[in-house]
Scaffold this motif. Structure first.
Motif, PDB file in Angstrom:
ATOM      1  N   THR A  76      -6.268   0.879  -2.041  1.00  0.00           N
ATOM      2  CA  THR A  76      -5.792   2.232  -1.725  1.00  0.00           C
ATOM      3  C   THR A  76      -4.722   2.230  -0.632  1.00  0.00           C
ATOM      4  OG1 THR A  76      -7.470   2.646  -0.007  1.00  0.00           O
ATOM      5  CG2 THR A  76      -8.068   3.182  -2.299  1.00  0.00           C
ATOM      6  N   LEU A  77      -4.382   1.059  -0.099  1.00  0.00           N
ATOM      7  CA  LEU A  77      -3.446   0.936   1.019  1.00  0.00           C
ATOM      8  C   LEU A  77      -2.051   1.447   0.636  1.00  0.00           C
ATOM      9  CD1 LEU A  77      -3.613  -0.514   3.879  1.00  0.00           C
ATOM     10  CD2 LEU A  77      -2.242  -2.267   2.787  1.00  0.00           C
ATOM     11  N   HIS A  78      -1.500   2.306   1.518  1.00  0.00           N
ATOM     12  CA  HIS A  78      -0.164   2.864   1.297  1.00  0.00           C
ATOM     13  C   HIS A  78       0.582   2.851   2.629  1.00  0.00           C
ATOM     14  CE1 HIS A  78       2.704   5.093  -1.115  1.00  0.00           C
ATOM     15  NE2 HIS A  78       2.903   5.843  -0.066  1.00  0.00           N
ATOM     16  N   VAL A  79       1.768   2.246   2.635  1.00  0.00           N
ATOM     17  CA  VAL A  79       2.560   2.103   3.856  1.00  0.00           C
ATOM     18  C   VAL A  79       3.798   2.983   3.762  1.00  0.00           C
ATOM     19  CG1 VAL A  79       3.848   0.491   5.312  1.00  0.00           C
ATOM     20  CG2 VAL A  79       1.745  -0.261   4.181  1.00  0.00           C
ATOM     21  N   LEU A  80       4.031   3.805   4.800  1.00  0.00           N
ATOM     22  CA  LEU A  80       5.212   4.653   4.873  1.00  0.00           C
ATOM     23  C   LEU A  80       6.058   4.175   6.038  1.00  0.00           C
ATOM     24  CD1 LEU A  80       3.374   8.068   4.488  1.00  0.00           C
ATOM     25  CD2 LEU A  80       4.566   6.806   2.706  1.00  0.00           C
ATOM     26  N   ILE A  81       7.337   3.982   5.775  1.00  0.00           N
ATOM     27  CA  ILE A  81       8.280   3.504   6.788  1.00  0.00           C
ATOM     28  C   ILE A  81       9.028   4.699   7.367  1.00  0.00           C
ATOM     29  CG2 ILE A  81      10.229   1.966   7.215  1.00  0.00           C
ATOM     30  CD1 ILE A  81       7.642   0.564   6.310  1.00  0.00           C
ATOM     31  N   GLU A  82       9.218   4.680   8.680  1.00  0.00           N
ATOM     32  CA  GLU A  82       9.942   5.765   9.330  1.00  0.00           C
ATOM     33  C   GLU A  82      11.350   5.855   8.768  1.00  0.00           C
ATOM     34  OE1 GLU A  82      10.919   7.384  13.832  1.00  0.00           O
ATOM     35  OE2 GLU A  82      10.109   5.381  13.553  1.00  0.00           O
ATOM     36  N   GLY A  83      11.761   7.110   8.432  1.00  0.00           N
ATOM     37  CA  GLY A  83      13.066   7.353   7.824  1.00  0.00           C
ATOM     38  C   GLY A  83      14.157   7.219   8.793  1.00  0.00           C
TER      39      GLY A  83
END
Length: 83
Positions: A76-83
């Protein structure tokens, strides 16, 4: 960056020293968050010296094993990178 995922037990995940043990030696720090609307969903704000370093640490067999031992539902791991 922001990392969200499901865990087996939120209280156990919150009290686990595993994050510091895995990330600390690399200068990676985390702050924990809990989704009050969806039980078992948690998040981390991750500060890392570089995205490449974080990716290398995350892809290591030891990290994946540590996450599973800590009750992280790795799929379920989801990584969001700062825009």
């Amino acid at each position: 960056m922001l990392v969200v995922h499901e865990v087996d037990n939120v209280d156990s995940w919150l009290s686990s020293p595993t994050r510091r043990e895995v990330f600390g030696p690399f200068g990676i720090t985390t702050r924990t968050f809990v989704d009050r609307e969806r039980p078992n969903w948690v998040g981390l704000v991750v500060e890392t010296p570089s995205l490449e370093l974080f990716q290398d640490v995350m892809e290591s067999t030891g990290t994946v094993s540590a996450m599973r031992r800590g009750g992280v539902r790795v799929e379920t791991l989801h990584v969001l990178i700062e825009g």
